[in-house]
Design a protein around this motif. Structure first.
Motif, PDB file in Angstrom:
ATOM      1  N   ASN A   1       0.715  -1.193   0.004  1.00  0.00           N
ATOM      2  CA  ASN A   1       0.149   0.041  -0.041  1.00  0.00           C
ATOM      3  C   ASN A   1       0.732   1.339  -0.103  1.00  0.00           C
ATOM      4  OD1 ASN A   1      -2.638  -1.294  -0.117  1.00  0.00           O
ATOM      5  ND2 ASN A   1      -2.880  -0.760   2.175  1.00  0.00           N
ATOM      6  N   ARG A   2       1.844   1.358   0.801  1.00  0.00           N
ATOM      7  CA  ARG A   2       2.743   2.512   1.168  1.00  0.00           C
ATOM      8  C   ARG A   2       3.405   2.611  -0.220  1.00  0.00           C
ATOM      9  NH1 ARG A   2       3.688   3.919   6.340  1.00  0.00           N
ATOM     10  NH2 ARG A   2       5.169   5.366   5.620  1.00  0.00           N
ATOM     11  N   TYR A   3       4.140   1.607  -0.562  1.00  0.00           N
ATOM     12  CA  TYR A   3       4.855   1.772  -1.811  1.00  0.00           C
ATOM     13  C   TYR A   3       4.108   2.320  -2.954  1.00  0.00           C
ATOM     14  CZ  TYR A   3       7.917  -1.898   0.240  1.00  0.00           C
ATOM     15  OH  TYR A   3       8.861  -2.670   1.002  1.00  0.00           O
ATOM     16  N   ALA A   4       2.935   1.901  -3.304  1.00  0.00           N
ATOM     17  CA  ALA A   4       2.028   2.249  -4.400  1.00  0.00           C
ATOM     18  C   ALA A   4       1.644   3.779  -4.088  1.00  0.00           C
ATOM     19  CB  ALA A   4       0.987   1.112  -4.439  1.00  0.00           C
ATOM     20  N   GLY A   5       1.220   4.087  -3.094  1.00  0.00           N
ATOM     21  CA  GLY A   5       0.891   5.336  -2.858  1.00  0.00           C
ATOM     22  C   GLY A   5       2.170   6.459  -3.169  1.00  0.00           C
ATOM     23  N   ALA A   6       3.552   5.914  -2.584  1.00  0.00           N
ATOM     24  CA  ALA A   6       4.625   6.839  -3.038  1.00  0.00           C
ATOM     25  C   ALA A   6       4.997   7.049  -4.389  1.00  0.00           C
ATOM     26  CB  ALA A   6       5.769   6.228  -2.181  1.00  0.00           C
TER      27      ALA A   6
ATOM     28  N   VAL B   1      -4.311   8.897  -5.919  1.00  0.00           N
ATOM     29  CA  VAL B   1      -3.334   8.510  -5.129  1.00  0.00           C
ATOM     30  C   VAL B   1      -3.927   7.761  -3.914  1.00  0.00           C
ATOM     31  CG1 VAL B   1      -1.419   9.302  -3.625  1.00  0.00           C
ATOM     32  CG2 VAL B   1      -1.549  10.258  -5.947  1.00  0.00           C
ATOM     33  N   GLU B   2      -4.655   8.252  -3.452  1.00  0.00           N
ATOM     34  CA  GLU B   2      -5.589   7.851  -2.011  1.00  0.00           C
ATOM     35  C   GLU B   2      -5.979   6.414  -2.290  1.00  0.00           C
ATOM     36  OE1 GLU B   2      -9.010   8.581   1.103  1.00  0.00           O
ATOM     37  OE2 GLU B   2      -8.613  10.227  -0.382  1.00  0.00           O
TER      38      GLU B   2
ATOM     39  N   SER C   1      -3.274   3.689  -3.017  1.00  0.00           N
ATOM     40  CA  SER C   1      -2.578   3.392  -1.820  1.00  0.00           C
ATOM     41  C   SER C   1      -3.327   2.717  -0.787  1.00  0.00           C
ATOM     42  CB  SER C   1      -2.031   4.832  -1.146  1.00  0.00           C
ATOM     43  OG  SER C   1      -3.134   5.487  -0.792  1.00  0.00           O
TER      44      SER C   1
ATOM     45  N   ALA D   1      -4.312  -1.107  -3.334  1.00  0.00           N
ATOM     46  CA  ALA D   1      -3.208  -1.959  -3.636  1.00  0.00           C
ATOM     47  C   ALA D   1      -2.963  -3.351  -2.805  1.00  0.00           C
ATOM     48  CB  ALA D   1      -1.673  -1.258  -3.332  1.00  0.00           C
ATOM     49  N   GLN D   2      -3.691  -3.192  -1.443  1.00  0.00           N
ATOM     50  CA  GLN D   2      -3.483  -4.523  -0.669  1.00  0.00           C
ATOM     51  C   GLN D   2      -4.391  -5.591  -1.013  1.00  0.00           C
ATOM     52  OE1 GLN D   2      -5.384  -3.703   3.222  1.00  0.00           O
ATOM     53  NE2 GLN D   2      -6.377  -1.901   2.095  1.00  0.00           N
TER      54      GLN D   2
ATOM     55  N   ALA E   1       5.508  -2.273  -7.022  1.00  0.00           N
ATOM     56  CA  ALA E   1       5.935  -2.572  -5.584  1.00  0.00           C
ATOM     57  C   ALA E   1       5.707  -3.550  -5.170  1.00  0.00           C
ATOM     58  CB  ALA E   1       4.241  -1.714  -4.988  1.00  0.00           C
TER      59      ALA E   1
END
Length: 397
Positions: free
Chosen positions: A223-228, A240-241, A244, A247-248, A331
């Motif tokens: 989740n965090r990688y994809a958001g970044a 983006v939201e 992020s 992605a999970q 990611a």
């Protein structure tokens, strides 16, 4: 009041009704914050660019016990932008707070022009909180107070209408109070529904990871990688939201794969490989047809597609692969290389970077990844490392 001013007041009211209609039309997917809501509504009423309206608006709400919370002053900047003050705390025993609470207890609005009750504009200023006056900067000559009803009651104080504040201005302000009260209540309810929705999705994602090592951490990191990645591509905030969070769900289809295959210590045979390669299809089936899960479905079905068309399950290539799927693929691969698995040991960040640059027996960066995304990754690779370490209990040596 002139016909021209009546027409401007009518147009402001119609504008507010149009905003309400738009918000209600897409309320299921619009996750606006209260600040966003206020600024959208206030921008329809505040004066500027030929519109009749107050120069400033002070907005304040009550807590459950009826105490006034800190409020803010909003006004126009450069004729279009809504600018807000810092929070302004109100002493509950002050005359200003008492006047606001009294105004809220009335059904009708309170309308005051300075000449109605005071001998001079200077004397009139004593009615207002110092921080409000400081932010407005010019002398206050009139105001209208209107109650905001709903689960979180409050008050709007509209300040400095051009000339005199009128009953027509008061009607527009009452319309705005109804809009804010209604949309705020709906927004709060949607937020509660959104929390329940997210909790359910997160529980499903955790269930899909339960059979594997590193339970829960992998999906959080992805989740965090994809958001970044999405944020550093300059994509819209809503996308983006959504990415992020969605992605999970990339491996949700694995819930239909036997644990004996997921955890097999050694290479998979052809039948096992074929079954594993069905998890994107299973994932799309599990996520169903809800518009709210469109991005999650794109991710589930396409995160194993390769840029050159050699991936699975549909052998999509290039920009035919959904952008969210391309983001999560990168990611997911990064985290897989960094993570401990039954069939491999974890790699360091530097070793993983080497594979992303030069490839190995399984990964060909030029053929497998979107080249634009790969370029963004190398610009922010240190963020990936920090994300991994922040969620990792046993970092690679």
């Amino acid at each position: 009041m002139s016909d021209n001013l009546c027409e401007m007041s009518l147009q402001q009211t119609l504008s507010l009704l149009h905003l309400t209609d738009l918000a209600l039309r897409d309320i299921c997917c619009k996750r606006f914050t209260r600040d966003t809501l206020y600024q959208e509504v206030l921008g329809k009423v505040l004066g500027g660019k030929g519109r009749r309206g107050p120069a400033s608006i002070f907005l304040v709400f009550q807590d459950a016990s009826g105490v006034l919370q800190p409020g803010r002053v909003f006004h126009m900047k450069d004729g279009s932008l809504v600018e807000r003050s810092d929070e302004i705390a109100l002493d509950p025993l002050s005359g200003y707070a008492v006047n606001l609470l009294e105004a809220q207890s009335q059904e009708e609005v309170v309308l005051v022009n300075w000449a109605d009750s005071y001998e001079s504009i200077e004397d009139f200023q004593s009615y207002f909180h110092p921080a409000v006056k400081n932010f407005i900067s010019s002398p206050i000559i009139n105001f209208i107070i209107c109650r905001i009803s709903g689960e979180v009651p409050g008050a709007i104080v509209a300040i400095n209408y051009p000339g005199k504040a009128t009953t027509y201005d008061a009607e527009v302000l009452k319309s705005m109070a109804v809009v804010i009260g209604s949309l705020q209540t709906i927004s709060d309810e949607v937020q509660e529904t959104e929390k329940a929705f997210r909790y359910t999705i997160e529980a499903l994602a955790r269930a899909c990871e339960a059979a594997e090592e590193d339970t829960g951490k992998h999906i959080q990191r992805v989740n965090r990688y994809a958001g970044a990645l999405a944020a550093n591509m300059g994509l819209p905030n809503d996308f983006v939201e959504t990415v992020s969070f969605s992605a999970q769900m990339h491996d949700v289809g694995k819930i239909k794969i036997p644990a004996s295959i997921l955890l097999k210590n050694g290479p998979l045979d052809d039948a096992e490989t074929a079954l594993i390669r069905m998890h994107p299809v299973y994932g799309r089936q599990i996520l169903g047809d809800s518009p709210r899960l469109q991005v999650a479905r794109d991710i589930a079905i396409s995160h194993h597609e390769n840029w050159d068309g050699s991936g699975y399950p549909n052998r999509l290539a290039g920009e035919n692969i959904p952008l969210a799927g391309r983001i999560v693929k990168l990611a997911d691969v990064y985290d897989a290389l960094r993570s401990n698995r039954s069939y491999k040991t974890p790699l360091t960040h530097q070793a993983t970077l080497s594979i992303f640059r030069n490839g190995d027996e399984r990964i060909n960066p030029e053929k497998h990844f979107d080249p634009v995304l790969l370029g963004v990754f190398f610009k922010i690779e240190h963020i990936f490392d920090k994300i991994y370490e922040s969620f990792n209990v046993n970092p690679a040596n």
